[in-house]
Design a protein around this motif. Structure first.
Motif, PDB file in Angstrom:
ATOM      1  N   VAL A 193      10.392 -12.614 -39.096  1.00  0.00           N
ATOM      2  CA  VAL A 193       9.576 -13.705 -38.576  1.00  0.00           C
ATOM      3  C   VAL A 193       8.651 -14.222 -39.675  1.00  0.00           C
ATOM      4  O   VAL A 193       8.287 -13.497 -40.605  1.00  0.00           O
ATOM      5  CB  VAL A 193       8.757 -13.269 -37.343  1.00  0.00           C
ATOM      6  N   ASP A 194       8.274 -15.486 -39.572  1.00  0.00           N
ATOM      7  CA  ASP A 194       7.500 -16.144 -40.620  1.00  0.00           C
ATOM      8  C   ASP A 194       6.015 -15.784 -40.594  1.00  0.00           C
ATOM      9  O   ASP A 194       5.291 -16.043 -41.552  1.00  0.00           O
ATOM     10  CB  ASP A 194       7.643 -17.662 -40.497  1.00  0.00           C
ATOM     11  N   ALA A 195       5.555 -15.230 -39.484  1.00  0.00           N
ATOM     12  CA  ALA A 195       4.149 -14.841 -39.348  1.00  0.00           C
ATOM     13  C   ALA A 195       4.088 -13.694 -38.343  1.00  0.00           C
ATOM     14  O   ALA A 195       5.030 -13.486 -37.568  1.00  0.00           O
ATOM     15  CB  ALA A 195       3.309 -16.031 -38.872  1.00  0.00           C
ATOM     16  N   PRO A 196       3.002 -12.915 -38.336  1.00  0.00           N
ATOM     17  CA  PRO A 196       2.924 -11.766 -37.433  1.00  0.00           C
ATOM     18  C   PRO A 196       3.044 -12.167 -35.960  1.00  0.00           C
ATOM     19  O   PRO A 196       2.531 -13.201 -35.533  1.00  0.00           O
ATOM     20  CB  PRO A 196       1.538 -11.178 -37.730  1.00  0.00           C
ATOM     21  N   VAL A 197       3.744 -11.338 -35.197  1.00  0.00           N
ATOM     22  CA  VAL A 197       3.815 -11.464 -33.742  1.00  0.00           C
ATOM     23  C   VAL A 197       3.388 -10.126 -33.158  1.00  0.00           C
ATOM     24  O   VAL A 197       3.167  -9.153 -33.885  1.00  0.00           O
ATOM     25  CB  VAL A 197       5.228 -11.847 -33.271  1.00  0.00           C
ATOM     26  N   LYS A 198       3.269 -10.056 -31.838  1.00  0.00           N
ATOM     27  CA  LYS A 198       2.794  -8.840 -31.186  1.00  0.00           C
ATOM     28  C   LYS A 198       3.742  -8.464 -30.053  1.00  0.00           C
ATOM     29  O   LYS A 198       4.439  -9.320 -29.492  1.00  0.00           O
ATOM     30  CB  LYS A 198       1.375  -9.043 -30.602  1.00  0.00           C
ATOM     31  N   ALA A 199       3.727  -7.181 -29.708  1.00  0.00           N
ATOM     32  CA  ALA A 199       4.473  -6.739 -28.542  1.00  0.00           C
ATOM     33  C   ALA A 199       4.017  -7.538 -27.315  1.00  0.00           C
ATOM     34  O   ALA A 199       2.830  -7.812 -27.164  1.00  0.00           O
ATOM     35  CB  ALA A 199       4.263  -5.252 -28.312  1.00  0.00           C
ATOM     36  N   LEU A 200       4.970  -7.942 -26.506  1.00  0.00           N
ATOM     37  CA  LEU A 200       4.791  -8.740 -25.290  1.00  0.00           C
ATOM     38  C   LEU A 200       4.655 -10.230 -25.556  1.00  0.00           C
ATOM     39  O   LEU A 200       4.507 -11.019 -24.603  1.00  0.00           O
ATOM     40  CB  LEU A 200       3.600  -8.250 -24.427  1.00  0.00           C
ATOM     41  N   ASP A 201       4.684 -10.668 -26.841  1.00  0.00           N
ATOM     42  CA  ASP A 201       4.852 -12.095 -27.107  1.00  0.00           C
ATOM     43  C   ASP A 201       6.221 -12.508 -26.579  1.00  0.00           C
ATOM     44  O   ASP A 201       7.172 -11.717 -26.514  1.00  0.00           O
ATOM     45  CB  ASP A 201       4.773 -12.380 -28.602  1.00  0.00           C
ATOM     46  N   LEU A 215       9.234  -6.588 -28.564  1.00  0.00           N
ATOM     47  CA  LEU A 215       8.969  -5.187 -28.249  1.00  0.00           C
ATOM     48  C   LEU A 215       8.086  -4.535 -29.302  1.00  0.00           C
ATOM     49  O   LEU A 215       7.272  -3.668 -28.982  1.00  0.00           O
ATOM     50  CB  LEU A 215      10.284  -4.416 -28.141  1.00  0.00           C
ATOM     51  N   ASP A 216       8.273  -4.970 -30.565  1.00  0.00           N
ATOM     52  CA  ASP A 216       7.529  -4.325 -31.649  1.00  0.00           C
ATOM     53  C   ASP A 216       7.558  -5.250 -32.872  1.00  0.00           C
ATOM     54  O   ASP A 216       8.403  -6.147 -32.974  1.00  0.00           O
ATOM     55  CB  ASP A 216       8.174  -2.975 -31.990  1.00  0.00           C
ATOM     56  N   TYR A 217       6.616  -5.008 -33.780  1.00  0.00           N
ATOM     57  CA  TYR A 217       6.563  -5.791 -35.023  1.00  0.00           C
ATOM     58  C   TYR A 217       6.121  -4.873 -36.156  1.00  0.00           C
ATOM     59  O   TYR A 217       5.142  -4.133 -36.027  1.00  0.00           O
ATOM     60  CB  TYR A 217       5.589  -6.963 -34.891  1.00  0.00           C
ATOM     61  N   ASP A 218       6.874  -4.909 -37.253  1.00  0.00           N
ATOM     62  CA  ASP A 218       6.548  -4.108 -38.435  1.00  0.00           C
ATOM     63  C   ASP A 218       5.931  -5.018 -39.484  1.00  0.00           C
ATOM     64  O   ASP A 218       6.588  -5.937 -40.001  1.00  0.00           O
ATOM     65  CB  ASP A 218       7.814  -3.446 -38.988  1.00  0.00           C
ATOM     66  N   GLU A 219       4.662  -4.777 -39.811  1.00  0.00           N
ATOM     67  CA  GLU A 219       3.940  -5.651 -40.734  1.00  0.00           C
ATOM     68  C   GLU A 219       4.519  -5.613 -42.141  1.00  0.00           C
ATOM     69  O   GLU A 219       4.567  -6.632 -42.834  1.00  0.00           O
ATOM     70  CB  GLU A 219       2.454  -5.259 -40.767  1.00  0.00           C
ATOM     71  N   GLU A 220       4.936  -4.445 -42.592  1.00  0.00           N
ATOM     72  CA  GLU A 220       5.405  -4.312 -43.971  1.00  0.00           C
ATOM     73  C   GLU A 220       6.682  -5.124 -44.205  1.00  0.00           C
ATOM     74  O   GLU A 220       6.811  -5.845 -45.194  1.00  0.00           O
ATOM     75  CB  GLU A 220       5.647  -2.837 -44.297  1.00  0.00           C
ATOM     76  N   SER A 221       7.629  -5.009 -43.283  1.00  0.00           N
ATOM     77  CA  SER A 221       8.905  -5.710 -43.454  1.00  0.00           C
ATOM     78  C   SER A 221       8.921  -7.076 -42.800  1.00  0.00           C
ATOM     79  O   SER A 221       9.845  -7.859 -43.028  1.00  0.00           O
ATOM     80  CB  SER A 221      10.038  -4.871 -42.857  1.00  0.00           C
ATOM     81  N   GLN A 222       7.923  -7.362 -41.977  1.00  0.00           N
ATOM     82  CA  GLN A 222       7.844  -8.602 -41.202  1.00  0.00           C
ATOM     83  C   GLN A 222       9.035  -8.749 -40.251  1.00  0.00           C
ATOM     84  O   GLN A 222       9.500  -9.855 -39.962  1.00  0.00           O
ATOM     85  CB  GLN A 222       7.758  -9.828 -42.116  1.00  0.00           C
ATOM     86  N   ILE A 223       9.494  -7.609 -39.748  1.00  0.00           N
ATOM     87  CA  ILE A 223      10.627  -7.595 -38.824  1.00  0.00           C
ATOM     88  C   ILE A 223      10.107  -7.398 -37.396  1.00  0.00           C
ATOM     89  O   ILE A 223       9.331  -6.481 -37.124  1.00  0.00           O
ATOM     90  CB  ILE A 223      11.627  -6.475 -39.179  1.00  0.00           C
ATOM     91  N   ALA A 224      10.549  -8.263 -36.504  1.00  0.00           N
ATOM     92  CA  ALA A 224      10.215  -8.139 -35.088  1.00  0.00           C
ATOM     93  C   ALA A 224      11.415  -7.574 -34.338  1.00  0.00           C
ATOM     94  O   ALA A 224      12.559  -7.951 -34.592  1.00  0.00           O
ATOM     95  CB  ALA A 224       9.832  -9.496 -34.504  1.00  0.00           C
ATOM     96  N   THR A 225      11.134  -6.661 -33.426  1.00  0.00           N
ATOM     97  CA  THR A 225      12.157  -6.131 -32.533  1.00  0.00           C
ATOM     98  C   THR A 225      12.073  -6.899 -31.218  1.00  0.00           C
ATOM     99  O   THR A 225      11.004  -6.982 -30.607  1.00  0.00           O
ATOM    100  CB  THR A 225      11.959  -4.626 -32.284  1.00  0.00           C
ATOM    101  N   ILE A 226      13.203  -7.475 -30.799  1.00  0.00           N
ATOM    102  CA  ILE A 226      13.234  -8.390 -29.661  1.00  0.00           C
ATOM    103  C   ILE A 226      14.155  -7.849 -28.582  1.00  0.00           C
ATOM    104  O   ILE A 226      15.257  -7.349 -28.874  1.00  0.00           O
ATOM    105  CB  ILE A 226      13.762  -9.786 -30.083  1.00  0.00           C
ATOM    106  N   GLN A 227      13.719  -7.966 -27.326  1.00  0.00           N
ATOM    107  CA  GLN A 227      14.608  -7.711 -26.194  1.00  0.00           C
ATOM    108  C   GLN A 227      15.168  -9.060 -25.734  1.00  0.00           C
ATOM    109  O   GLN A 227      14.432  -9.940 -25.324  1.00  0.00           O
ATOM    110  CB  GLN A 227      13.867  -7.026 -25.047  1.00  0.00           C
ATOM    111  N   GLN A 228      16.477  -9.219 -25.808  1.00  0.00           N
ATOM    112  CA  GLN A 228      17.123 -10.491 -25.486  1.00  0.00           C
ATOM    113  C   GLN A 228      17.042 -10.769 -23.988  1.00  0.00           C
ATOM    114  O   GLN A 228      17.217  -9.881 -23.151  1.00  0.00           O
ATOM    115  CB  GLN A 228      18.589 -10.447 -25.932  1.00  0.00           C
TER     116      GLN A 228
END
Length: 410
Positions: free
Chosen positions: A396-404, A334-347
């Motif tokens: 996450v170990d590398a950047p991801v994007k919304a809709l990945d 759903l979202d990715y924060d570059e600073e914290s490298q945290i991805a928000t995921i819809q299960q």
């Protein structure tokens, strides 16, 4: 030196608005959907008029097209209201309708002028004389019968300028061009009016019935599947050059009832292969990773259908199945924060700490990693994400994007 004059369209299935958006994000040029009437997938997530409007608006952002399948075989009374239906589609901005019944074709042409009509595969078009006939009737594209071979496509292309659409991936019907009555006889559901119960996919046995109430199997043991009317699925990923060089204008993926995992993966793969070939046909090389990717969403074995000859017993499903990797679709970013490298995921399926997962996205991006930590939407540490559609966060170990998308090996 070969020059590609026209890149073929990647045409993806879209059973819901979510699948429509997914298809375009992952590389489709066009999608085909169903309305609430006149289609052959009554159990698919067919579109309301408002959903069609939203879908067309989304497609326009990608310079994409939306086609509506209205390909049922009409019985008396079935065509009532069809004129208003087609006029509404035209006014919404639908780019074409896919029709097989001559009555519906005539109604559309008379009542909704300006709405392009494509002939459905249900009409069994197998030769250029048929394509030219429908051109004279005002149709601009024909979806070929799935029984047409590659040599026949070449001859058809040489003798007509009608647009050619052909299936290149997905389920194969055991009946000629899908015109089957097994479902009618076995479950009283009309396959040609949207109610197919897929009787060909059932498991069958051979019985002795000395009395009406007795069913004694004549086969020893417990066979996996001794008899079958079920074909393997189609894939033409290894044969993109043949399709392009023989003038196929639109490459169609089957599966309006499949998941966004399927739609995103298959659209992504064929986008890569077609772009690679059209960019440099003389130096094009097939990549095994494309086919490997398709196996991640395969439900059955894969073959090339009728393109290179008559299918044999090797293209039917019975007996022991070939073991294939099976992946679970487990989440969408759903979202990715570059600073914290945290991805928000819809299960979308159960996963948790310790699982090895794969992220993939448009453009054929891939990221493999192990889940080290997981938080719920409020930031509380959790071990697993067991609830459907819950929101979780993970590093996450590398950047991801919304809709990945996110999946894992079963």
């Amino acid at each position: 030196m070969r020059t590609i004059t026209k890149k073929p369209e990647v045409l993806a299935p879209a059973g819901t608005l979510e699948k429509l958006k997914t298809a375009f994000v992952y590389g489709a040029d066009a999608v085909y959907i169903g309305g609430n009437q006149y289609g052959l997938r009554s159990r698919a997530g067919n579109f309301s008029y408002d959903e069609m409007r939203e879908g067309v608006a989304f497609a326009n952002q990608y310079n994409g097209k939306v086609y509506v399948a209205a390909n049922m075989v009409t019985h008396e009374g079935d065509a009532e209201g069809a004129g208003d239906f087609f006029k509404t589609l035209r006014d919404i901005g639908i780019h074409a309708v896919i029709v097989s019944d001559p009555a519906l074709i005539e109604i559309c042409a008379m009542e909704a002028p300006g709405l392009p009509i494509h002939l459905s595969t249900q009409a069994s078009a197998t030769n250029y004389e048929t394509l030219n006939f429908w051109k004279e009737e005002g149709l601009e594209r024909v979806v070929l019968a799935r029984e047409v071979g590659m040599d026949e496509i070449k001859e058809i292309r040489q003798n007509t300028d009608v647009e050619i659409e052909a299936f290149i991936h997905g389920a194969m019907c055991i009946s000629y061009s899908g015109r089957c009555t097994l479902s009618n006889h076995m479950s009283n559901r009309d396959a040609n009016r949207g109610g197919c119960s897929q009787s060909c996919r059932w498991k069958y046995d051979l019985f002795e019935m000395p009395q009406p109430e007795q069913h004694n199997s004549l086969l020893e043991g417990d066979p996996v599947e001794a008899f079958s009317m079920s074909a393997v699925d189609m894939t033409m990923i290894r044969h993109i050059p043949d399709l392009v060089e023989n003038g196929v204008d639109s490459l169609k993926i089957e599966g309006r009832m499949k998941s966004i995992h399927y739609v995103s993966t298959v659209s992504n793969v064929y986008r890569q292969a077609i772009d690679a070939y059209c960019a440099d046909p003389d130096n094009y090389e097939f990549k095994q990773e494309w086919e490997d990717e398709l196996w991640k969403v395969a439900q059955r074995e894969l073959a090339t259908g009728f393109y290179y000859g008559m299918p044999t017993e090797n293209e039917q499903l019975f007996g022991e199945r070939r073991k294939i990797p099976a992946y679970n679709f487990i989440g969408q970013v759903l979202d990715y924060d570059e600073e914290s490298q945290i991805a928000t995921i819809q299960q979308r399926n159960n996963f948790g700490v310790g699982d090895e997962v794969e992220f993939y996205g448009p453009g054929f991006t891939h990221l493999y990693q192990k889940i080290e930590s997981l938080w719920d939407a409020e930031g509380n540490p959790i071990e697993r994400a067991p609830r459907a559609m819950m929101t979780v966060k993970m590093k996450v170990d590398a950047p991801v994007k919304a809709l990945d998308m996110m999946r894992k090996l079963k």
